[in-house]
Design a protein around this motif. Structure first.
Motif, PDB file in Angstrom:
ATOM      1  N   THR A  86      81.269  28.576  36.983  1.00  0.00           N
ATOM      2  CA  THR A  86      80.501  29.728  37.777  1.00  0.00           C
ATOM      3  C   THR A  86      79.897  29.373  39.142  1.00  0.00           C
ATOM      4  OG1 THR A  86      78.603  29.417  36.697  1.00  0.00           O
ATOM      5  CG2 THR A  86      80.129  31.078  35.724  1.00  0.00           C
ATOM      6  N   VAL A  87      79.786  27.979  39.281  1.00  0.00           N
ATOM      7  CA  VAL A  87      79.374  27.365  40.478  1.00  0.00           C
ATOM      8  C   VAL A  87      80.324  26.429  41.060  1.00  0.00           C
ATOM      9  CG1 VAL A  87      76.981  27.519  40.093  1.00  0.00           C
ATOM     10  CG2 VAL A  87      78.036  25.545  39.184  1.00  0.00           C
ATOM     11  N   MET A  88      81.343  25.837  40.278  1.00  0.00           N
ATOM     12  CA  MET A  88      82.145  24.958  40.763  1.00  0.00           C
ATOM     13  C   MET A  88      83.705  25.363  40.950  1.00  0.00           C
ATOM     14  SD  MET A  88      81.320  21.408  39.031  1.00  0.00           S
ATOM     15  CE  MET A  88      79.516  20.580  39.050  1.00  0.00           C
ATOM     16  N   SER A  89      83.845  26.837  40.695  1.00  0.00           N
ATOM     17  CA  SER A  89      85.054  27.472  40.809  1.00  0.00           C
ATOM     18  C   SER A  89      86.024  26.762  40.028  1.00  0.00           C
ATOM     19  CB  SER A  89      85.591  27.509  42.352  1.00  0.00           C
ATOM     20  OG  SER A  89      86.716  28.236  42.327  1.00  0.00           O
ATOM     21  N   LEU A 177      70.283  19.837  50.234  1.00  0.00           N
ATOM     22  CA  LEU A 177      69.321  19.676  48.986  1.00  0.00           C
ATOM     23  C   LEU A 177      70.064  19.588  47.700  1.00  0.00           C
ATOM     24  CD1 LEU A 177      66.207  22.174  49.828  1.00  0.00           C
ATOM     25  CD2 LEU A 177      66.211  19.771  49.815  1.00  0.00           C
ATOM     26  N   VAL A 178      71.070  20.353  47.575  1.00  0.00           N
ATOM     27  CA  VAL A 178      71.972  20.485  46.482  1.00  0.00           C
ATOM     28  C   VAL A 178      72.570  18.943  45.994  1.00  0.00           C
ATOM     29  CG1 VAL A 178      74.123  21.554  45.505  1.00  0.00           C
ATOM     30  CG2 VAL A 178      72.643  22.863  46.664  1.00  0.00           C
ATOM     31  N   VAL A 179      72.803  18.291  46.999  1.00  0.00           N
ATOM     32  CA  VAL A 179      73.629  16.957  46.826  1.00  0.00           C
ATOM     33  C   VAL A 179      72.398  15.902  46.568  1.00  0.00           C
ATOM     34  CG1 VAL A 179      75.641  17.646  47.667  1.00  0.00           C
ATOM     35  CG2 VAL A 179      74.218  16.420  49.020  1.00  0.00           C
ATOM     36  N   HIS A 180      71.340  15.973  47.063  1.00  0.00           N
ATOM     37  CA  HIS A 180      70.218  14.744  47.051  1.00  0.00           C
ATOM     38  C   HIS A 180      69.764  14.670  45.927  1.00  0.00           C
ATOM     39  CE1 HIS A 180      67.096  12.501  48.729  1.00  0.00           C
ATOM     40  NE2 HIS A 180      66.202  13.226  47.843  1.00  0.00           N
ATOM     41  N   ARG A 181      69.370  13.380  45.612  1.00  0.00           N
ATOM     42  CA  ARG A 181      68.967  13.032  44.171  1.00  0.00           C
ATOM     43  C   ARG A 181      67.527  12.256  44.660  1.00  0.00           C
ATOM     44  NH1 ARG A 181      71.304  16.454  43.350  1.00  0.00           N
ATOM     45  NH2 ARG A 181      73.150  16.836  41.985  1.00  0.00           N
ATOM     46  N   GLU A 182      66.692  12.711  43.875  1.00  0.00           N
ATOM     47  CA  GLU A 182      65.315  12.147  44.175  1.00  0.00           C
ATOM     48  C   GLU A 182      65.228  10.789  43.297  1.00  0.00           C
ATOM     49  OE1 GLU A 182      62.353  15.080  43.275  1.00  0.00           O
ATOM     50  OE2 GLU A 182      62.922  16.558  44.998  1.00  0.00           O
ATOM     51  N   ASP A 183      64.230   9.817  43.958  1.00  0.00           N
ATOM     52  CA  ASP A 183      63.967   8.435  43.272  1.00  0.00           C
ATOM     53  C   ASP A 183      63.347   8.601  41.961  1.00  0.00           C
ATOM     54  OD1 ASP A 183      64.209   5.818  42.966  1.00  0.00           O
ATOM     55  OD2 ASP A 183      62.599   5.371  44.431  1.00  0.00           O
ATOM     56  N   ALA A 191      64.225  20.923  43.457  1.00  0.00           N
ATOM     57  CA  ALA A 191      64.623  21.427  44.866  1.00  0.00           C
ATOM     58  C   ALA A 191      66.058  21.641  44.838  1.00  0.00           C
ATOM     59  CB  ALA A 191      64.059  20.414  45.816  1.00  0.00           C
ATOM     60  N   GLY A 192      66.935  20.783  44.298  1.00  0.00           N
ATOM     61  CA  GLY A 192      68.224  21.076  44.212  1.00  0.00           C
ATOM     62  C   GLY A 192      68.875  22.400  43.382  1.00  0.00           C
ATOM     63  N   ILE A 193      68.135  22.488  42.270  1.00  0.00           N
ATOM     64  CA  ILE A 193      68.340  23.778  41.633  1.00  0.00           C
ATOM     65  C   ILE A 193      67.904  25.120  42.361  1.00  0.00           C
ATOM     66  CG2 ILE A 193      67.471  24.922  39.574  1.00  0.00           C
ATOM     67  CD1 ILE A 193      66.982  22.230  38.497  1.00  0.00           C
ATOM     68  N   ALA A 198      69.731  29.836  45.440  1.00  0.00           N
ATOM     69  CA  ALA A 198      69.636  30.463  46.704  1.00  0.00           C
ATOM     70  C   ALA A 198      71.000  30.632  47.514  1.00  0.00           C
ATOM     71  CB  ALA A 198      68.696  29.753  47.823  1.00  0.00           C
ATOM     72  N   LEU A 199      71.639  29.561  47.292  1.00  0.00           N
ATOM     73  CA  LEU A 199      73.057  29.810  48.009  1.00  0.00           C
ATOM     74  C   LEU A 199      74.087  30.675  47.215  1.00  0.00           C
ATOM     75  CD1 LEU A 199      74.151  25.857  48.777  1.00  0.00           C
ATOM     76  CD2 LEU A 199      73.710  27.801  50.554  1.00  0.00           C
ATOM     77  N   MET A 200      74.084  30.756  45.930  1.00  0.00           N
ATOM     78  CA  MET A 200      74.800  31.667  45.005  1.00  0.00           C
ATOM     79  C   MET A 200      74.367  32.888  45.496  1.00  0.00           C
ATOM     80  SD  MET A 200      77.192  29.952  43.113  1.00  0.00           S
ATOM     81  CE  MET A 200      77.333  30.898  42.122  1.00  0.00           C
ATOM     82  N   ASP A 201      72.945  33.195  45.733  1.00  0.00           N
ATOM     83  CA  ASP A 201      72.574  34.496  45.806  1.00  0.00           C
ATOM     84  C   ASP A 201      73.270  34.974  47.422  1.00  0.00           C
ATOM     85  OD1 ASP A 201      71.246  34.835  43.491  1.00  0.00           O
ATOM     86  OD2 ASP A 201      69.234  34.531  44.347  1.00  0.00           O
ATOM     87  N   TYR A 202      73.021  33.976  47.990  1.00  0.00           N
ATOM     88  CA  TYR A 202      73.494  34.320  49.484  1.00  0.00           C
ATOM     89  C   TYR A 202      74.865  34.667  49.701  1.00  0.00           C
ATOM     90  CZ  TYR A 202      74.310  33.894  54.657  1.00  0.00           C
ATOM     91  OH  TYR A 202      74.989  34.205  55.881  1.00  0.00           O
TER      92      TYR A 202
END
Length: 426
Positions: A86-89, A177-183, A191-193, A198-202
């Motif tokens: 549903t997000v990766m097609s 933000l989707v690909v960034h991983r926090e230490d 933030a990635g979630i 937000a992108l899916m809604d857009y």
């Protein structure tokens, strides 16, 4: 983290931690040890079965009956789900389901549509390269990522999809933000979630708007996806939404990283002779720009690793991976395998084409990256324009800032100084 015997005699335990910031800085020594000491390594902390040799990665990528995509391709626990499609097609589908969605998407995202983007890519390149050169004249340096490589791929994809210019900076910020991983966070950070949602809604709003007013948006990729039909089948709104999300994250991020990695490696001190060779041919840049791109894809690929769900017990390199396991195929390691590539740690613009044909940066088989031609087109146009307008480039590697991600490898900032062909710049 999982430890295996130190067969190479380095004195250090072998630890595989894909979230470790030190690993992101340079994963290749560890990849070499994995290939030599544990070509299938069980990283117990994350319960990952890590596959590192070229032949084994190639075989796994082509066998989705055993190494399934149905849980997605991300190693992050939150992304590992039967709903990943549903997000990766189609990237998170197998067999007939994958074939149906990919064929319908391909009917809209055609090679011709990609070729027709060339004038737009050229115009955007000229615009952003003008900005880079102006900034160097004024300030002594520019940021290759912030001023060009991080902007152009998103603009190309957004233009193709029909994203308004006014929205592109925010879409780019969310994709980062989707690909960034926090230490210290061993999963998708909050933030990635939020950025993913937000992108899916857009994108769903874009699809809804085009269904309501098709005459206003005729000609863009989103409208073409809505209109795509094959044997009476059409894409659902959710399937279109997922493909647009995949495009903006996978297509934008990987091309940005490719452009950054290309400049970083060619401008390394050890590559001075090859760098000078590239910039000595402004009237025929394509002769070396294409090998430059392909060797970058091999030497330091943007996409480093992909996850797979193991459907049944399978033996790989003498080790049995159990059914239900999460396997991790290391594209970055496969592209440096000494069993396939001559002097694989050396960045070589004159590498044999037969070797370059073996790179796995875009995958292989039915899941070969649909956007490979677009990525290569963008990289070729940008780097050819750079060679035509610039006599020399220097990268301040000491001040370069890496992206920290489990899925892509590249730079968030890459300070550069250039000398233009008319002698301007510093």
């Amino acid at each position: 983290m999982s430890v295996v015997p130190d067969l190479a005699g380095t004195g250090a335990p072998l630890l595989f931690d894909p979230y470790d910031y030190a690993f992101h800085e340079d994963p290749y020594p560890l990849y070499r040890r994995l290939r030599d000491e544990a070509p299938v390594h069980h990283a117990a902390a994350d319960d990952l079965w890590v596959i590192s040799r070229h032949a084994d990665v190639f075989a796994a990528l082509r066998d989705d009956e055993t190494f399934s995509n149905r849980m997605g391709v991300s190693l992050d626990a939150l992304a590992w789900s039967e709903d990943a499609h549903t997000v990766m097609s189609f990237l998170a589908l197998d067999g007939a389901e994958q074939g149906r969605v990919r064929k319908l998407v391909s009917a809209a995202f055609t090679p011709r549509r990609v070729r027709e983007l060339t004038p737009q890519v050229q115009a955007l390149t000229e615009r952003y390269l003008d900005d880079v050169l102006a900034r160097v004249r004024e300030q002594g340096e520019a940021d290759w990522i912030a001023d060009l490589a991080g902007l152009l791929p998103m603009d190309v994809i957004s233009e193709m999809m029909g994203v308004p210019v006014s929205d592109r900076a925010e879409v780019r910020r969310l994709a980062d933000l989707v690909v960034h991983r926090e230490d210290g966070v061993r999963d998708v950070p909050l933030a990635g979630i939020e950025a993913s949602l937000a992108l899916m809604d857009y994108y769903l709003a874009m699809v809804t708007e085009r269904r309501a007013r098709p005459e206003r948006f005729a000609g863009d990729l989103t409208s073409a996806l809505i209109a795509a039909e094959l044997d009476g089948e059409r894409l659902t709104d959710g399937e279109i939404q997922a493909f647009l999300f995949l495009m903006v994250v996978a297509g934008n991020e990987t091309t940005t990283k490719l452009l950054g990695n290309a400049l970083f490696h060619l401008c390394a001190p050890a590559q001075r002779t090859q760098r000078d060779e590239v910039f000595a041919a402004p009237h025929e840049p394509g002769a070396l720009v294409v090998p430059w791109i392909e060797e970058t894809l091999r030497h330091d690929t943007s996409s480093q690793m992909l996850a797979r769900y193991v459907v049944r017990d399978v033996e790989v390199a003498g080790t049995t991976i159990p059914a239900g396991a999460k396997a991790l195929v290391l594209l970055g390691s496969a592209n440096r395998d000494e069993r396939v590539f001559t002097e694989p740690t050396r960045f070589d613009l004159h590498r044999d084409r037969a070797e370059l044909a073996q790179i796995l940066s875009f995958g292989t088989g039915r899941h070969f990256c649909l956007g490979a031609n677009l990525a290569r087109l963008e990289a070729r146009v940008v780097l050819e324009h750079l060679v035509r307008r610039v006599a020399s480039v220097e990268v301040d590697a000491a001040r370069a800032v890496r992206v920290h991600s489990t899925s892509v490898r590249g730079f968030a900032s890459l300070p550069v100084r250039v000398i233009e062909r008319d002698g301007r710049g510093a």
